[in-house]
Each structure stands twice: as structure tokens, then as C-alpha cells.
Design a protein around this motif. Structure first.
Motif, PDB file in Angstrom:
ATOM      1  N   ARG A  13      49.863  44.116  36.955  1.00 27.00           N
ATOM      2  CA  ARG A  13      49.080  45.205  37.539  1.00 27.00           C
ATOM      3  C   ARG A  13      48.366  45.997  36.452  1.00 27.00           C
ATOM      4  O   ARG A  13      47.219  46.382  36.622  1.00 27.00           O
ATOM      5  CB  ARG A  13      49.972  46.136  38.348  1.00 27.00           C
ATOM      6  N   LEU A  14      49.054  46.216  35.343  1.00 27.21           N
ATOM      7  CA  LEU A  14      48.443  46.938  34.232  1.00 27.21           C
ATOM      8  C   LEU A  14      47.263  46.146  33.680  1.00 27.21           C
ATOM      9  O   LEU A  14      46.201  46.707  33.419  1.00 27.21           O
ATOM     10  CB  LEU A  14      49.471  47.202  33.131  1.00 27.21           C
ATOM     11  N   TYR A  15      47.437  44.845  33.539  1.00 30.11           N
ATOM     12  CA  TYR A  15      46.362  43.997  33.042  1.00 30.11           C
ATOM     13  C   TYR A  15      45.139  44.091  33.957  1.00 30.11           C
ATOM     14  O   TYR A  15      44.015  44.249  33.502  1.00 30.11           O
ATOM     15  CB  TYR A  15      46.836  42.542  32.942  1.00 30.11           C
ATOM     16  N   CYS A  16      45.378  43.999  35.265  1.00 23.21           N
ATOM     17  CA  CYS A  16      44.263  44.057  36.221  1.00 23.21           C
ATOM     18  C   CYS A  16      43.642  45.445  36.265  1.00 23.21           C
ATOM     19  O   CYS A  16      42.436  45.573  36.474  1.00 23.21           O
ATOM     20  CB  CYS A  16      44.731  43.638  37.610  1.00 23.21           C
ATOM     21  N   ASN A  17      44.432  46.487  36.070  1.00 24.93           N
ATOM     22  CA  ASN A  17      43.878  47.834  36.044  1.00 24.93           C
ATOM     23  C   ASN A  17      42.979  48.046  34.829  1.00 24.93           C
ATOM     24  O   ASN A  17      41.976  48.748  34.909  1.00 24.93           O
ATOM     25  CB  ASN A  17      44.985  48.887  36.056  1.00 24.93           C
ATOM     26  N   VAL A  18      43.327  47.434  33.715  1.00 22.16           N
ATOM     27  CA  VAL A  18      42.552  47.611  32.493  1.00 22.16           C
ATOM     28  C   VAL A  18      41.335  46.674  32.469  1.00 22.16           C
ATOM     29  O   VAL A  18      40.205  47.111  32.238  1.00 22.16           O
ATOM     30  CB  VAL A  18      43.434  47.368  31.245  1.00 22.16           C
ATOM     31  N   PHE A  19      41.556  45.389  32.719  1.00 30.01           N
ATOM     32  CA  PHE A  19      40.500  44.390  32.559  1.00 30.01           C
ATOM     33  C   PHE A  19      39.856  43.953  33.874  1.00 30.01           C
ATOM     34  O   PHE A  19      38.845  43.267  33.862  1.00 30.01           O
ATOM     35  CB  PHE A  19      41.051  43.154  31.845  1.00 30.01           C
ATOM     36  N   GLY A  20      40.445  44.270  34.988  1.00 33.95           N
ATOM     37  CA  GLY A  20      39.931  43.829  36.285  1.00 33.95           C
ATOM     38  C   GLY A  20      40.613  42.546  36.728  1.00 33.95           C
ATOM     39  O   GLY A  20      41.274  41.861  35.948  1.00 33.95           O
ATOM     40  N   HIS A  21      40.466  42.236  37.997  1.00 35.84           N
ATOM     41  CA  HIS A  21      41.088  41.037  38.553  1.00 35.84           C
ATOM     42  C   HIS A  21      40.377  39.790  38.065  1.00 35.84           C
ATOM     43  O   HIS A  21      39.180  39.790  37.820  1.00 35.84           O
ATOM     44  CB  HIS A  21      41.040  41.071  40.086  1.00 35.84           C
ATOM     45  N   GLU A  22      41.145  38.723  37.943  1.00 34.04           N
ATOM     46  CA  GLU A  22      40.593  37.413  37.590  1.00 34.04           C
ATOM     47  C   GLU A  22      40.843  36.491  38.783  1.00 34.04           C
ATOM     48  O   GLU A  22      41.888  35.854  38.902  1.00 34.04           O
ATOM     49  CB  GLU A  22      41.271  36.863  36.337  1.00 34.04           C
ATOM     50  N   TYR A  23      39.865  36.441  39.690  1.00 36.66           N
ATOM     51  CA  TYR A  23      40.038  35.723  40.942  1.00 36.66           C
ATOM     52  C   TYR A  23      39.800  34.231  40.773  1.00 36.66           C
ATOM     53  O   TYR A  23      38.940  33.798  40.022  1.00 36.66           O
ATOM     54  CB  TYR A  23      39.063  36.252  42.000  1.00 36.66           C
ATOM     55  N   TYR A  31      31.194  26.742  53.718  1.00 35.18           N
ATOM     56  CA  TYR A  31      30.456  26.500  52.479  1.00 35.18           C
ATOM     57  C   TYR A  31      30.216  27.784  51.696  1.00 35.18           C
ATOM     58  O   TYR A  31      30.166  27.767  50.467  1.00 35.18           O
ATOM     59  CB  TYR A  31      29.110  25.837  52.780  1.00 35.18           C
ATOM     60  N   HIS A  32      30.091  28.909  52.381  1.00 32.21           N
ATOM     61  CA  HIS A  32      29.760  30.158  51.701  1.00 32.21           C
ATOM     62  C   HIS A  32      30.838  31.225  51.816  1.00 32.21           C
ATOM     63  O   HIS A  32      30.739  32.250  51.167  1.00 32.21           O
ATOM     64  CB  HIS A  32      28.432  30.707  52.234  1.00 32.21           C
ATOM     65  N   VAL A  33      31.873  31.017  52.612  1.00 35.01           N
ATOM     66  CA  VAL A  33      32.970  31.974  52.739  1.00 35.01           C
ATOM     67  C   VAL A  33      34.208  31.354  52.105  1.00 35.01           C
ATOM     68  O   VAL A  33      34.592  30.235  52.437  1.00 35.01           O
ATOM     69  CB  VAL A  33      33.257  32.319  54.224  1.00 35.01           C
ATOM     70  N   LYS A  34      34.822  32.104  51.194  1.00 30.12           N
ATOM     71  CA  LYS A  34      36.005  31.623  50.486  1.00 30.12           C
ATOM     72  C   LYS A  34      37.055  32.728  50.434  1.00 30.12           C
ATOM     73  O   LYS A  34      36.742  33.896  50.569  1.00 30.12           O
ATOM     74  CB  LYS A  34      35.631  31.195  49.066  1.00 30.12           C
ATOM     75  N   GLU A  35      38.300  32.329  50.228  1.00 26.86           N
ATOM     76  CA  GLU A  35      39.374  33.284  49.987  1.00 26.86           C
ATOM     77  C   GLU A  35      39.784  33.147  48.524  1.00 26.86           C
ATOM     78  O   GLU A  35      39.846  32.046  47.987  1.00 26.86           O
ATOM     79  CB  GLU A  35      40.563  33.007  50.906  1.00 26.86           C
ATOM     80  N   TYR A  36      40.054  34.274  47.904  1.00 27.21           N
ATOM     81  CA  TYR A  36      40.373  34.318  46.479  1.00 27.21           C
ATOM     82  C   TYR A  36      41.736  34.954  46.264  1.00 27.21           C
ATOM     83  O   TYR A  36      42.158  35.806  47.031  1.00 27.21           O
ATOM     84  CB  TYR A  36      39.329  35.141  45.718  1.00 27.21           C
ATOM     85  N   THR A  37      42.408  34.559  45.177  1.00 28.25           N
ATOM     86  CA  THR A  37      43.670  35.158  44.761  1.00 28.25           C
ATOM     87  C   THR A  37      43.569  35.486  43.277  1.00 28.25           C
ATOM     88  O   THR A  37      43.096  34.663  42.489  1.00 28.25           O
ATOM     89  CB  THR A  37      44.843  34.187  44.992  1.00 28.25           C
ATOM     90  N   CYS A  38      44.025  36.682  42.903  1.00 31.14           N
ATOM     91  CA  CYS A  38      44.017  37.073  41.491  1.00 31.14           C
ATOM     92  C   CYS A  38      45.057  36.240  40.744  1.00 31.14           C
ATOM     93  O   CYS A  38      46.184  36.057  41.218  1.00 31.14           O
ATOM     94  CB  CYS A  38      44.313  38.559  41.334  1.00 31.14           C
ATOM     95  N   LYS A  39      44.667  35.771  39.604  1.00 33.57           N
ATOM     96  CA  LYS A  39      45.515  34.912  38.785  1.00 33.57           C
ATOM     97  C   LYS A  39      46.743  35.666  38.262  1.00 33.57           C
ATOM     98  O   LYS A  39      47.798  35.082  38.088  1.00 33.57           O
ATOM     99  CB  LYS A  39      44.670  34.404  37.621  1.00 33.57           C
ATOM    100  N   HIS A  40      46.618  36.969  38.073  1.00 37.24           N
ATOM    101  CA  HIS A  40      47.688  37.737  37.455  1.00 37.24           C
ATOM    102  C   HIS A  40      48.568  38.471  38.466  1.00 37.24           C
ATOM    103  O   HIS A  40      49.787  38.353  38.429  1.00 37.24           O
ATOM    104  CB  HIS A  40      47.101  38.749  36.463  1.00 37.24           C
ATOM    105  N   CYS A  41      47.958  39.242  39.362  1.00 32.90           N
ATOM    106  CA  CYS A  41      48.743  40.101  40.252  1.00 32.90           C
ATOM    107  C   CYS A  41      48.830  39.583  41.683  1.00 32.90           C
ATOM    108  O   CYS A  41      49.431  40.222  42.539  1.00 32.90           O
ATOM    109  CB  CYS A  41      48.183  41.522  40.260  1.00 32.90           C
ATOM    110  N   LYS A  42      48.227  38.428  41.970  1.00 30.54           N
ATOM    111  CA  LYS A  42      48.245  37.787  43.290  1.00 30.54           C
ATOM    112  C   LYS A  42      47.565  38.617  44.374  1.00 30.54           C
ATOM    113  O   LYS A  42      47.848  38.463  45.552  1.00 30.54           O
ATOM    114  CB  LYS A  42      49.679  37.451  43.733  1.00 30.54           C
ATOM    115  N   HIS A  43      46.631  39.486  43.998  1.00 31.22           N
ATOM    116  CA  HIS A  43      45.845  40.250  44.966  1.00 31.22           C
ATOM    117  C   HIS A  43      44.903  39.289  45.670  1.00 31.22           C
ATOM    118  O   HIS A  43      44.302  38.425  45.045  1.00 31.22           O
ATOM    119  CB  HIS A  43      45.057  41.338  44.242  1.00 31.22           C
TER     120      HIS A  43
END
Length: 92
Positions: A13-23, A31-43
Motif C-alpha cells: 500500500r505504501l508503494y502504491c501510495n508513493v509511486f501509484g498502482h501498477e496495473y 475488445y475495449h473493456v478490460k479488468e485490471y489488478t494492481c501488481k502490488h496491492c491487488k487493487h
């Protein structure tokens, strides 16, 4: 041993708060709608009707599920129609 569990949750959470999410793409709905998950905090996030990322709420999850069902039916129907139309061509 709660302190170790809290540290495990705190660092991503600290990493994502500082650097932002990495989806990363977790699911292709269409084709144009996707679901994403953050690599670090699973958001979880998804694209909304304007193409921007939005938090994946239960309402958006249901919308994506229905949209995916419609999309798969349509693509299967179009594939079947194009396959049957190619069989009907008569060569001279």
C-alpha cells in the motif's frame, strides 16, 4: 503475530501510495473493456464507458459479466455466419 501481517499489507500500500498502482490486465471482457489488478496491492479496476479506469465495484463487476456474455454470443454468431456464407459461394 499481527505485526508481520500488518507489515505485509502495509508495504504494498505504501508503494502504491508513493509511486501509484501498477496495473496488469486480469481479464479481457471485450475488445475495449478490460479488468485490471494492481501488481502490488491487488487493487482492482476496470474501464468505464468513457475509457477511464474506475474502481471495480460489484455493480461494475455485474455489468462486465453481462457485457462479456453478450460479446461472446455475438462473436460466436458472427463466426458461424461467416463460416456458413463461405460454404455457399459458387465458383464459375
Amino acid at each position: 503475530m499481527k505485526p508481520t501481517n500488518q507489515k505485509r499489507l502495509f508495504i504494498p500500500r505504501l508503494y502504491c501510495n508513493v509511486f501509484g498502482h501498477e496495473y496488469q490486465v486480469s481479464k479481457n471482457v471485450t475488445y475495449h473493456v478490460k479488468e485490471y489488478t494492481c501488481k502490488h496491492c491487488k487493487h482492482e479496476a476496470t474501464t468505464n464507458s468513457n475509457g477511464y479506469l474506475t474502481e471495480l465495484t460489484p455493480k461494475f463487476r455485474e455489468i462486465n459479466r453481462i457485457l462479456e456474455r453478450i460479446h461472446t454470443k455475438r462473436t460466436m454468431r458472427l463466426r458461424h455466419e461467416s463460416f456458413s456464407n463461405s460454404d455457399l459461394k459458387i465458383t464459375a
